[in-house]
Scaffold this active site. Sequence first.
Site, PDB file in Angstrom:
ATOM      1  N   SER A 135      -9.261   2.344   2.597  1.00 43.85           N
ATOM      2  CA  SER A 135      -8.243   3.057   1.833  1.00 43.85           C
ATOM      3  C   SER A 135      -7.233   2.138   1.140  1.00 43.85           C
ATOM      4  O   SER A 135      -6.426   2.616   0.316  1.00 43.85           O
ATOM      5  CB  SER A 135      -7.483   4.035   2.745  1.00 43.85           C
ATOM      6  OG  SER A 135      -6.843   3.361   3.812  1.00 43.85           O
ATOM      7  N   SER A 136      -7.253   0.839   1.466  1.00 45.38           N
ATOM      8  CA  SER A 136      -6.338  -0.088   0.785  1.00 45.38           C
ATOM      9  C   SER A 136      -6.960  -0.582  -0.522  1.00 45.38           C
ATOM     10  O   SER A 136      -6.915  -1.770  -0.848  1.00 45.38           O
ATOM     11  CB  SER A 136      -6.011  -1.282   1.701  1.00 45.38           C
ATOM     12  OG  SER A 136      -5.563  -0.859   2.957  1.00 45.38           O
ATOM     13  N   LYS A 151       0.828  -1.214   0.000  1.00 48.54           N
ATOM     14  CA  LYS A 151       0.000   0.000   0.000  1.00 48.54           C
ATOM     15  C   LYS A 151       0.859   1.260   0.000  1.00 48.54           C
ATOM     16  O   LYS A 151       1.928   1.302   0.624  1.00 48.54           O
ATOM     17  CB  LYS A 151      -0.903  -0.026   1.235  1.00 48.54           C
ATOM     18  CG  LYS A 151      -1.889   1.122   1.338  1.00 48.54           C
ATOM     19  CD  LYS A 151      -2.750   0.959   2.582  1.00 48.54           C
ATOM     20  CE  LYS A 151      -3.762   2.082   2.713  1.00 48.54           C
ATOM     21  NZ  LYS A 151      -4.637   1.882   3.898  1.00 48.54           N
ATOM     22  N   ILE A 157      -7.729   1.801   9.628  1.00 44.81           N
ATOM     23  CA  ILE A 157      -8.077   2.662  10.758  1.00 44.81           C
ATOM     24  C   ILE A 157      -9.585   2.756  10.976  1.00 44.81           C
ATOM     25  O   ILE A 157     -10.039   3.303  11.976  1.00 44.81           O
ATOM     26  CB  ILE A 157      -7.482   4.078  10.587  1.00 44.81           C
ATOM     27  CG1 ILE A 157      -7.536   4.863  11.897  1.00 44.81           C
ATOM     28  CG2 ILE A 157      -8.184   4.837   9.463  1.00 44.81           C
ATOM     29  CD1 ILE A 157      -6.884   6.216  11.866  1.00 44.81           C
ATOM     30  N   GLY A 158     -10.365   2.229  10.047  1.00 47.12           N
ATOM     31  CA  GLY A 158     -11.818   2.261  10.216  1.00 47.12           C
ATOM     32  C   GLY A 158     -12.515   1.225   9.354  1.00 47.12           C
ATOM     33  O   GLY A 158     -13.738   1.208   9.235  1.00 47.12           O
ATOM     34  N   GLY A 159     -11.688   0.362   8.732  1.00 43.86           N
ATOM     35  CA  GLY A 159     -12.201  -0.629   7.798  1.00 43.86           C
ATOM     36  C   GLY A 159     -11.378  -0.667   6.530  1.00 43.86           C
ATOM     37  O   GLY A 159     -11.774  -1.275   5.529  1.00 43.86           O
ATOM     38  N   SER A 160     -10.205  -0.037   6.543  1.00 44.11           N
ATOM     39  CA  SER A 160      -9.438   0.208   5.319  1.00 44.11           C
ATOM     40  C   SER A 160      -8.834  -1.032   4.683  1.00 44.11           C
ATOM     41  O   SER A 160      -8.429  -0.993   3.525  1.00 44.11           O
ATOM     42  CB  SER A 160      -8.324   1.223   5.588  1.00 44.11           C
ATOM     43  OG  SER A 160      -8.872   2.459   5.954  1.00 44.11           O
TER      44      SER A 160
END
Length: 573
Positions: free
Chosen positions: A211-212, A136, A232-235
């Site tokens: 984000s990934s 990433k 960090i929140g589901g990334s």
Amino acid sequence: MSVALVTAFLGCSLATVLLLKWRRRRQAQDKIEKARSRRERALEQMGRAAQRFKEQNPDHQSAPILSLTLPELCQKLEDGSLTPESVYYTYVDKALKVTADVNCITNYIAENESQLLHGNSGERKGLLYGIPVSIKDSINCKGCDSTLGLTKRLFQPAAEDAVIVQVLKHQGAIPFVKTNVPQSLLSYDCSNPIFGETLHPLDHTKTCGGSSGGEGALIKSGGSILGIGTDIGGSIRIPSGFCGICGLKTTGNRISKKGIVPSIPGQRSVFVGLGPMARDVDSLALCLRALLCKKMFHLDPTVPPLPFNEQVYTSSAPLRIGYYVNNSYSMLSPSMRRAVLETKELLEINGHVLVPFEPYHMNYFMNNFFAPGFFADGGATVLKSFEGEPKDPKLQPFLLMLKLPHWLQRVLSWIIRPIHIRLSRSLRNLHERSVKELWKYHLEVEEYCREFIAEWKRLELDVLLCPALGPAFKSGFPGRIPEIISYTVLYNFLDFPAGVVPVTTTTKEDEEELKSFKGHFNDLGAKLLAEAVKESVGLPVAVQCVALPWQEELCLRFMKEVETLTREKTRKR
């Protein structure tokens, strides 16, 4: 001073301000153009490398290599039936074709080709010997930028590899490409002004998630067999679920974060987890087994020296599994609900005990913990990172909300309350906290975590089965429905390991049921969710598997059980 002089002074000042703004925009655009040209050269280098290998090996067949699972590929590399060169250039070639389709690669790490020669020198090979790994964007690789989609981070190559990259290399893996992310990482869409948007590999009208997201798209399309993401929140979990692959977010400090560029520097309320992304659970387990080695514990002494627990992962003992299909804050799409219920039934049929579990005070959690956790400074750190930056249009509403003075946020909260109650509550909580307020907030989060675990223990649970976000949303919708990540972000606050496994696909019946979807509040958020997941027949849907902190092996063992039973059911159809 005369009126004419004052007017002239003000006019000159305004002109100077406008000129400086124009100059910053021009400089940013110049950097973007240079970065895009550099990427094109990197992709051309990939193409030449793959072509050169094909010319030197005219009988080489890529399809058999691409069809192998990670454990199978490792075995063939270990026993010598495949060479690292054949595997590496097969994936370089495939990754190049994939990014031409979905735009997922931001850089080629050509320097690591030297590992191919180094790996043939007769030294100890490592658990991931010869395996190409995608990385990433936000994870430092020596000589490469970690941009986060921000122009200010362009042309600032990392001086050294992140610890996780060093450990991958120690285990014989070859990091070969870096992958795309949303600007600042604070989105579960995947686009930025530098490299553009990464598309969903199965439907280009949908987002691959974030984000990934670059990792999810590349792995799903077969351009990488193993990737590393952050969450960090589901990334990790959202793009894995959207794309139909497996992904694991570990406990915050199970894997070293040294050399990882954070989305909000200094933020400590919400735990970031690193983890692998791959096509199957055994691949995740193999990667974690390789990472949890003495090398990592030596490079980063802050990481507890806990090696991979094989006994837990390979156990076949029946599990006591909590489950839920509703968190009382964000109602599931029909296919999400069906995925959990069908998986529950499969697990029960195969001897596991399923126990209803109610997520603890989710409305209170999201209303009081979510926004303050990320934006205790009123969003000042995030806004600073965007200063002088061209902004991704998908992030504009979010950034606008952060910029508003708190009194105006409260007024806007009151205005939109009748049509979007959850967004209204979030707006009220975006203001800056004092140190006293922040400490009180931390105590409340700690107490919430203790009570959540107490309920888990009262029910004598081993693991938890719950929804994963899906199917993939239409591009642009994630920024309009932040509240739906309640299903994933909870486990970042709790710092529980959590992974996703694809179990089904959206059906015509799901689409039909969606027509009457109203959610819990029958508000704008529910309408946007229904629109976001509409027209998704055939797209993958996953479930989420959760364990208590430091129990990644148990989480993976549960994920493996879900995967095995799902595949058996599919074969019987």
